[in-house]
Scaffold this motif. Structure first.
Motif, PDB file in Angstrom:
ATOM      1  N   GLY A 152      90.802 -17.173 -19.469  1.00  0.00           N
ATOM      2  CA  GLY A 152      91.093 -15.762 -19.244  1.00  0.00           C
ATOM      3  C   GLY A 152      89.938 -15.038 -18.577  1.00  0.00           C
ATOM      4  O   GLY A 152      90.141 -14.204 -17.676  1.00  0.00           O
ATOM      5  N   LEU A 153      88.711 -15.357 -18.996  1.00  0.00           N
ATOM      6  CA  LEU A 153      87.536 -14.738 -18.378  1.00  0.00           C
ATOM      7  C   LEU A 153      87.404 -15.141 -16.913  1.00  0.00           C
ATOM      8  O   LEU A 153      87.068 -14.316 -16.055  1.00  0.00           O
ATOM      9  N   ILE A 154      87.651 -16.402 -16.617  1.00  0.00           N
ATOM     10  CA  ILE A 154      87.557 -16.867 -15.227  1.00  0.00           C
ATOM     11  C   ILE A 154      88.606 -16.168 -14.365  1.00  0.00           C
ATOM     12  O   ILE A 154      88.322 -15.742 -13.228  1.00  0.00           O
ATOM     13  N   HIS A 155      89.806 -16.023 -14.895  1.00  0.00           N
ATOM     14  CA  HIS A 155      90.864 -15.329 -14.150  1.00  0.00           C
ATOM     15  C   HIS A 155      90.461 -13.890 -13.844  1.00  0.00           C
ATOM     16  O   HIS A 155      90.616 -13.413 -12.703  1.00  0.00           O
ATOM     17  N   ARG A 156      89.911 -13.224 -14.841  1.00  0.00           N
ATOM     18  CA  ARG A 156      89.470 -11.833 -14.636  1.00  0.00           C
ATOM     19  C   ARG A 156      88.260 -11.761 -13.705  1.00  0.00           C
ATOM     20  O   ARG A 156      88.083 -10.804 -12.962  1.00  0.00           O
ATOM     21  N   TYR A 157      87.424 -12.787 -13.750  1.00  0.00           N
ATOM     22  CA  TYR A 157      86.291 -12.866 -12.816  1.00  0.00           C
ATOM     23  C   TYR A 157      86.787 -12.901 -11.371  1.00  0.00           C
ATOM     24  O   TYR A 157      86.279 -12.195 -10.495  1.00  0.00           O
ATOM     25  N   GLY A 192      78.620  -7.359 -19.562  1.00  0.00           N
ATOM     26  CA  GLY A 192      78.218  -8.395 -20.508  1.00  0.00           C
ATOM     27  C   GLY A 192      79.096  -9.628 -20.493  1.00  0.00           C
ATOM     28  O   GLY A 192      78.661 -10.706 -20.910  1.00  0.00           O
ATOM     29  N   GLU A 193      80.343  -9.492 -20.036  1.00  0.00           N
ATOM     30  CA  GLU A 193      81.247 -10.634 -20.069  1.00  0.00           C
ATOM     31  C   GLU A 193      80.858 -11.713 -19.064  1.00  0.00           C
ATOM     32  O   GLU A 193      81.068 -12.895 -19.317  1.00  0.00           O
ATOM     33  N   TYR A 198      78.086 -13.729 -20.544  1.00  0.00           N
ATOM     34  CA  TYR A 198      78.669 -14.539 -21.621  1.00  0.00           C
ATOM     35  C   TYR A 198      79.388 -15.747 -21.032  1.00  0.00           C
ATOM     36  O   TYR A 198      79.246 -16.869 -21.533  1.00  0.00           O
ATOM     37  N   LEU A 199      80.151 -15.521 -19.959  1.00  0.00           N
ATOM     38  CA  LEU A 199      80.886 -16.610 -19.313  1.00  0.00           C
ATOM     39  C   LEU A 199      79.932 -17.651 -18.756  1.00  0.00           C
ATOM     40  O   LEU A 199      80.147 -18.859 -18.911  1.00  0.00           O
ATOM     41  N   ARG A 200      78.873 -17.217 -18.118  1.00  0.00           N
ATOM     42  CA  ARG A 200      77.870 -18.154 -17.597  1.00  0.00           C
ATOM     43  C   ARG A 200      77.299 -19.023 -18.719  1.00  0.00           C
ATOM     44  O   ARG A 200      77.211 -20.247 -18.607  1.00  0.00           O
ATOM     45  N   GLY A 201      76.894 -18.354 -19.807  1.00  0.00           N
ATOM     46  CA  GLY A 201      76.325 -19.092 -20.926  1.00  0.00           C
ATOM     47  C   GLY A 201      77.331 -20.041 -21.555  1.00  0.00           C
ATOM     48  O   GLY A 201      76.989 -21.171 -21.931  1.00  0.00           O
ATOM     49  N   MET A 202      78.589 -19.598 -21.637  1.00  0.00           N
ATOM     50  CA  MET A 202      79.618 -20.439 -22.228  1.00  0.00           C
ATOM     51  C   MET A 202      79.872 -21.685 -21.392  1.00  0.00           C
ATOM     52  O   MET A 202      80.073 -22.780 -21.921  1.00  0.00           O
ATOM     53  N   LEU A 203      79.849 -21.539 -20.057  1.00  0.00           N
ATOM     54  CA  LEU A 203      80.056 -22.708 -19.200  1.00  0.00           C
ATOM     55  C   LEU A 203      78.926 -23.719 -19.362  1.00  0.00           C
ATOM     56  O   LEU A 203      79.158 -24.934 -19.341  1.00  0.00           O
ATOM     57  N   ALA A 213      76.682 -16.112  -9.455  1.00  0.00           N
ATOM     58  CA  ALA A 213      77.274 -15.413  -8.302  1.00  0.00           C
ATOM     59  C   ALA A 213      78.398 -14.503  -8.807  1.00  0.00           C
ATOM     60  O   ALA A 213      79.512 -14.946  -9.035  1.00  0.00           O
ATOM     61  N   SER A 214      78.084 -13.227  -9.002  1.00  0.00           N
ATOM     62  CA  SER A 214      79.100 -12.270  -9.453  1.00  0.00           C
ATOM     63  C   SER A 214      79.950 -11.843  -8.271  1.00  0.00           C
ATOM     64  O   SER A 214      79.664 -12.146  -7.112  1.00  0.00           O
TER      65      SER A 214
END
Length: 311
Positions: free
Chosen positions: A253-258, A266-267, A270-275, A305-306
């Motif tokens: 879900g986070l990747i889709h929203r990315y 902050g998300e 968080y996503l980077r750290g989670m990967l 890369a945001s």
């Protein structure tokens, strides 16, 4: 005197170190943070000058103390995935944890630890030095959540406990590990862990130092027929470790929203750290994400890369 050694390395006066030790109880800021499972955790964060001294004690003294190999918490180069793998091939798992772990460890336990390990420490310390160190690492005569010395002290103080239970468990064909206040026992032998838990309760009642109690509400038996968790990592019925289906759905879900540019503050980090975490725990899921979303997309997130519309 240890106060002079501290003062010399930190560039302060030995008298100031002694003053900080005498007034250490008043040099903490207390606040609360919400627990993931509900309720609140009280944190006592040391003042900057006290924290500097505690970090010195960590580096120069506590790093010399023994930690049992069965311990996987607060050790450089060892992750929770390493810990979970210790239990991945067992069919039955017992998890127990201690109530109020750090505050249950008293100044008496710290003093006893330092007295017993004088020969290991690279400094000559006398009774006055030990009292000084105890004052610098304890608040109200106990370890506290927030002091950088508490993790290392707890590991060293529990060395004899860890050694005893590692050996006792091995005799029963049980694997024992500890992660901070969480105890894990696993085995392939059925009808073993319940009896072991009875022994564990009795052992804790009979130990004078440290005085620790189990949190009975968090004592859990699991098996391959149920969901087994070790430090937040799922052990699958196939004896593999996984981040679990819920986390996988959340990450997708986070990747889709990315990709849509709609991540909140902050998300993204968080996503980077989670990967990165997933790559160490379950790299096959990273490959699946690369296949689903494109390898360059996943690599781009991991490199930071945001996208333009992140809020």
């Amino acid at each position: 005197m240890i106060a002079q050694d501290i003062a010399g390395d930190l560039g302060v006066d030995a008298g100031e170190v002694a003053l900080i030790a005498r007034t250490a109880n008043k040099r903490y800021k207390r606040y609360r943070i919400a627990k993931r499972t509900g309720g609140w955790r009280t944190i006592d964060h040391p003042s900057q000058e006290l924290k500097y001294i505690q970090e010195w004690i960590n580096e120069k003294i506590l790093s010399q103390l023994p930690v049992h190999p069965a311990v996987y918490s607060y050790r450089a180069g060892i992750g929770i995935d390493d810990h979970a793998r210790q239990h991945s091939r067992s069919a039955f798992l017992l998890r127990a944890d201690f109530v109020n772990f750090f505050p249950s460890i008293s100044r008496q336990s710290v003093r006893r630890l330092l007295q017993q390990n004088r020969d290991r420490i690279g400094y000559e310390i006398n009774s006055n030095d030990i009292n000084l160190i105890c004052s610098l690492v304890c608040k109200d005569d106990r370890l506290t959540i927030g002091a950088p010395t508490s993790p290392a002290l707890s590991n060293a103080i529990l060395y004899e406990f860890d050694r005893f239970w590692f050996d006792a468990a091995k005799e029963l064909e049980v694997k024992y590990t500890r992660y901070a206040d969480d105890l894990y026992f696993s085995t392939k032998v059925p009808n073993t862990l319940a009896g072991l838990l009875v022994r564990l309760r009795a052992d804790l009642r009979n130990r004078e130092v440290p005085r620790l109690k189990l949190n009975e509400k968090k004592t859990i038996f699991t098996s391959r027929k149920t969901r087994r968790l070790v430090t937040g990592i799922v052990i699958t019925p196939e004896a593999k470790i996984s981040i679990g289906r819920e986390r996988k759905r959340y990450v997708k879900g986070l990747i889709h929203r990315y990709l849509l540019g709609f991540l909140k503050n902050g998300e993204f980090e968080y996503l980077r750290g989670m990967l990165s975490y997933i790559n160490s725990v379950e790299p096959t899921f990273i490959r699946a994400l690369e296949k689903k979303y494109n390898k360059s997309t996943i690599m781009g997130i991991r490199k930071g890369a945001s996208v333009a519309r992140i809020e």
